[in-house]
Design a protein around this motif. Structure first.
Motif, PDB file in Angstrom:
ATOM      1  N   HIS A  79       0.844  -1.189   0.000  1.00  9.37           N
ATOM      2  CA  HIS A  79       0.000   0.000   0.000  1.00  9.37           C
ATOM      3  C   HIS A  79       0.879   1.238   0.000  1.00  9.37           C
ATOM      4  O   HIS A  79       2.097   1.158   0.155  1.00  9.37           O
ATOM      5  CB  HIS A  79      -0.977   0.012   1.177  1.00  9.37           C
TER       6      HIS A  79
ATOM      7  N   ASN B 201      -2.338  -5.517  -3.178  1.00 10.97           N
ATOM      8  CA  ASN B 201      -1.997  -4.105  -3.117  1.00 10.97           C
ATOM      9  C   ASN B 201      -3.295  -3.389  -2.753  1.00 10.97           C
ATOM     10  O   ASN B 201      -4.205  -3.286  -3.575  1.00 10.97           O
ATOM     11  CB  ASN B 201      -1.457  -3.615  -4.464  1.00 10.97           C
TER      12      ASN B 201
ATOM     13  N   ASP C 207      -4.017  -0.418  -2.437  1.00 14.48           N
ATOM     14  CA  ASP C 207      -4.308   0.762  -3.260  1.00 14.48           C
ATOM     15  C   ASP C 207      -5.214   0.405  -4.431  1.00 14.48           C
ATOM     16  O   ASP C 207      -5.919   1.270  -4.958  1.00 14.48           O
ATOM     17  CB  ASP C 207      -3.017   1.369  -3.815  1.00 14.48           C
TER      18      ASP C 207
ATOM     19  N   THR D  86      -4.751   3.257   4.290  1.00 17.56           N
ATOM     20  CA  THR D  86      -4.940   1.971   4.962  1.00 17.56           C
ATOM     21  C   THR D  86      -3.878   1.796   6.052  1.00 17.56           C
ATOM     22  O   THR D  86      -3.039   0.908   5.996  1.00 17.56           O
ATOM     23  CB  THR D  86      -4.904   0.810   3.947  1.00 17.56           C
TER      24      THR D  86
END
Length: 132
Positions: A14, A70, A72, A82
């Motif tokens: 992230h 991931n 994102d 996160t």
């Protein structure tokens, strides 16, 4: 208050938005040790808080939904930092949903609260505690 804790681990990627995060604004990986603690005032008819096997299984299933992702790129986390604290809440809330649906057995419906702790390292961790 009685409690039991089960453990798993989580590996994610992230990035963060905001100057406060410094170099963590760039994409990076994180590995968390995940502890889920279940609490209740009285033991059930079998003298347990919750079936440890079921609790371990459900935490594992929940963690597997996030593992090696991931964050994102996950729609649930769009435009969200996160952070460790945030992820602890996500896991606690998802465990609560599983309890309400009966996934941890009928006796688990009497659980009073859950605490989820994500250990970032041996010197830093964050927790989220919620009632049921």
């Amino acid at each position: 208050m009685f409690s039991i804790t089960v453990r798993d681990h989580l590996m994610i990627a992230h990035s963060f938005r905001g100057e406060v995060f410094g170099p963590a604004q760039r994409l990076h990986g994180a590995t968390f040790l995940v502890d889920a603690t279940f609490r209740r005032a009285e033991l059930d008819d079998d003298n347990i808080v919750v079936d440890i096997g079921l609790a371990t299984q459900e935490l594992g299933a929940l963690v597997s939904e996030l593992n090696y992702r991931n964050l994102d790129n996950e729609p649930d986390f769009a435009n969200t930092n996160t952070s460790t604290e945030f992820l602890a809440k996500v896991i606690a809330d998802r465990l609560a949903e599983r309890i309400h649906k009966g996934a941890l057995g009928e006796g688990a419906r009497e659980i009073a609260g859950i605490t989820v702790t994500l250990h970032e390292s041996h010197i830093a961790w964050a927790s989220y505690e919620r009632g049921l």
